[in-house]
Design a protein around this motif. Structure first.
Motif, mmCIF file in Angstrom:
data_model
loop_
_atom_site.group_PDB
_atom_site.id
_atom_site.type_symbol
_atom_site.label_atom_id
_atom_site.label_comp_id
_atom_site.label_asym_id
_atom_site.label_seq_id
_atom_site.Cartn_x
_atom_site.Cartn_y
_atom_site.Cartn_z
ATOM 1 N N ILE A 39 0.834 -1.206 0.000
ATOM 2 C CA ILE A 39 0.000 0.000 0.000
ATOM 3 C C ILE A 39 0.869 1.257 0.000
ATOM 4 C CG2 ILE A 39 -1.649 1.338 1.379
ATOM 5 C CD1 ILE A 39 -2.940 -1.409 2.108
ATOM 6 N N LEU A 40 1.947 1.256 0.777
ATOM 7 C CA LEU A 40 2.848 2.420 0.778
ATOM 8 C C LEU A 40 3.499 2.613 -0.589
ATOM 9 C CD1 LEU A 40 4.545 2.046 4.279
ATOM 10 C CD2 LEU A 40 2.843 3.764 3.564
ATOM 11 N N GLN A 41 3.907 1.534 -1.227
ATOM 12 C CA GLN A 41 4.502 1.635 -2.564
ATOM 13 C C GLN A 41 3.474 2.169 -3.556
ATOM 14 O OE1 GLN A 41 7.850 0.823 -3.522
ATOM 15 N NE2 GLN A 41 7.229 1.894 -5.363
ATOM 16 N N TRP A 42 2.239 1.697 -3.441
ATOM 17 C CA TRP A 42 1.171 2.184 -4.314
ATOM 18 C C TRP A 42 0.944 3.683 -4.095
ATOM 19 C CZ3 TRP A 42 -3.571 4.078 -2.478
ATOM 20 C CH2 TRP A 42 -4.475 4.432 -3.478
ATOM 21 N N LEU A 43 0.891 4.106 -2.834
ATOM 22 C CA LEU A 43 0.695 5.533 -2.549
ATOM 23 C C LEU A 43 1.791 6.378 -3.180
ATOM 24 C CD1 LEU A 43 -0.453 5.545 1.181
ATOM 25 C CD2 LEU A 43 -1.727 6.422 -0.787
#
Length: 158
Positions: free
Chosen positions: A117-121
């Motif tokens: 999720i952090l990479q996606w953000l």
């Protein structure tokens, strides 16, 4: 008439190339298969499915970090911070994979979910590359996250 007026102000969407869609969707298959086997498969397959899911998650985080790094090195003056941060994804995946020596699977799966999720953000809020990339990343991250969430739910009940 109102529909046309509303669409006149919308920018044209750049389509994702078919080859990219097909390859991108194919990368979701191991997430789905491993998660399904871990959650619903025969008891003797569950440990192998979990290890496979964790290892594949590590590989995909390494890939995503590599993509970010590759986009950065294409710049005339690559930024040190972006290059350094792009290494965090594969390092986090490796750490989470090794974390199985110390932590329960639920913690590993939670960590992978968080890192994806952090990479996606990062990818959708500060994106370099083709205009279609944020949409594709959203779909692919959703597929990986849903698979990891199913496995997490199962791991919480072990």
């Amino acid at each position: 008439m109102a529909f046309q007026a509303a669409t006149d102000h919308m920018p044209d969407r750049v389509p994702v190339p078919l080859a990219v869609w097909v390859c991108g969707l194919a990368t979701l298959a191991p997430f789905v298969v491993c998660s399904a086997l871990f959650c619903y498969g025969p008891i003797d397959m569950r440990q192998v499915a979990l290890i496979s899911l964790l290892a594949y998650s590590t590989a995909m985080l390494s890939y995503l970090g590599g993509v970010r790094c590759g986009l950065e090195i294409e710049r005339p003056r690559p930024r040190w911070l972006t290059l350094g941060l792009s290494l965090l994804s594969p390092l986090a995946g490796f750490g989470l994979l090794l974390g199985g020596l110390k932590f329960e699977p639920a913690w590993q799966l939670s960590g992978f979910l968080l890192v994806f999720i952090l990479q996606w953000l990062w990818d959708v809020t500060n994106h370099d590359g083709p205009a279609w990339r944020p949409r594709l990343r959203t779909l692919l991250t959703s597929g990986a996250a849903i698979s990891l969430a199913f496995a997490l739910e199962q791991a919480l009940h072990l």
